[in-house]
Design a protein around this motif. Sequence first.
Motif, PDB file in Angstrom:
ATOM      1  N   LEU A 175       0.829  -1.209   0.000  1.00 17.62           N
ATOM      2  CA  LEU A 175       0.000   0.000   0.000  1.00 17.62           C
ATOM      3  C   LEU A 175       0.864   1.262   0.000  1.00 17.62           C
ATOM      4  CD1 LEU A 175      -2.336  -1.897   0.248  1.00 17.62           C
ATOM      5  CD2 LEU A 175      -3.194  -0.606   2.192  1.00 17.62           C
ATOM      6  N   ARG A 176       1.954   1.210   0.759  1.00 18.22           N
ATOM      7  CA  ARG A 176       2.860   2.376   0.787  1.00 18.22           C
ATOM      8  C   ARG A 176       3.476   2.625  -0.589  1.00 18.22           C
ATOM      9  NH1 ARG A 176       4.759   4.688   5.351  1.00 18.22           N
ATOM     10  NH2 ARG A 176       6.813   4.941   4.383  1.00 18.22           N
ATOM     11  N   VAL A 228       0.859   4.373  -2.819  1.00 15.12           N
ATOM     12  CA  VAL A 228       0.622   5.801  -2.567  1.00 15.12           C
ATOM     13  C   VAL A 228       1.898   6.624  -2.747  1.00 15.12           C
ATOM     14  CG1 VAL A 228      -1.306   5.307  -1.038  1.00 15.12           C
ATOM     15  CG2 VAL A 228       0.945   5.677  -0.036  1.00 15.12           C
ATOM     16  N   TYR A 275      -5.464   8.247   1.253  1.00 13.00           N
ATOM     17  CA  TYR A 275      -4.764   7.154   1.936  1.00 13.00           C
ATOM     18  C   TYR A 275      -5.118   7.187   3.415  1.00 13.00           C
ATOM     19  CZ  TYR A 275      -0.722   4.510   3.786  1.00 13.00           C
ATOM     20  OH  TYR A 275       0.088   3.599   4.437  1.00 13.00           O
ATOM     21  N   GLY A 314      -3.818   5.315   6.376  1.00  8.91           N
ATOM     22  CA  GLY A 314      -2.764   4.381   6.792  1.00  8.91           C
ATOM     23  C   GLY A 314      -3.089   3.749   8.136  1.00  8.91           C
ATOM     24  N   VAL A 364      -6.999   4.181  -0.751  1.00  8.54           N
ATOM     25  CA  VAL A 364      -6.065   3.141  -0.309  1.00  8.54           C
ATOM     26  C   VAL A 364      -6.212   3.052   1.206  1.00  8.54           C
ATOM     27  CG1 VAL A 364      -3.653   2.422  -0.222  1.00  8.54           C
ATOM     28  CG2 VAL A 364      -4.530   3.594  -2.265  1.00  8.54           C
TER      29      VAL A 364
END
Length: 204
Positions: free
Chosen positions: A44-45, A48, A78, A80, A153
């Motif tokens: 995911l990081r 983004v 995003y 997180g 995300v």
Amino acid sequence: MLEAINLDCVRGERRLFHNLNFQLKAGECLLVRGENGSGKTSLLRMLVGLTPPAAGAIDWRSSPIKKLGDEYRRELLYCGHPLGLKDDLSATENLIFSMALTDELVTQDAVYEALGKAGLQGREHLSVRALSQGQKRRVNLARLLLQKRTLWVLDEPLTALDAQASQWVVRVIDQHLSDGGIAVLTTHQDLTLAGTVHVIRVGV
Ligand SMILES: Nc1ncnc2c1ncn2[C@@H]1O[C@H](COP(=O)(O)OP(=O)(O)OP(=O)(O)O)[C@@H](O)[C@H]1O
């Protein structure tokens, strides 16, 4: 619209995944599954733009996200794992503050409405420090109703939520997909979405 091409992820000495490929179009969701430490957050990081892939490319509307920069980030929301809330501020202040950082104007009424839908009616002015973990997560997720972004995300959006709040999140994601949005998310929980859901497993 979002495409990952032959992505490799290396963290420390470990290769977490190799040659990972997927393509997501409007209205589609990618559910990233895998055990603890398998590389879901790392993926995911990458998506983004916070962690560069060891190899491979990520394209948005057929252009590399690295080249698009702010143009890509303006279409991205995003959420997180860390919630990124200021404990001393209220839920309302946190949302107004985070919206100001994105240059999107939002009225206090819109914030109240989003917090109400997130089940936080009556808690709008409590400092975040005084909220439970699930309530803090709801504040963070209220951004989904305020920020108009195409690509969501979401890293473990259901963590700490009760059944009712989890169902609310599922409805919000479903609505986003039926509006032509795209979502990438991780969760260790069972999740049933109405739209097209692609599932990938990372790790061995
Ligand atoms: N900056 C870093 N340097 C070295 N190793 C890292 C770094 N960040 C993450 N890792 C390692 O990469 C692996 C994958 O981490 P990641 O957070 O992507 O896993 P995850 O699948 O999201 O796990 P979880 O289900 O527990 O949230 C872990 O073993 C982690 O320790």
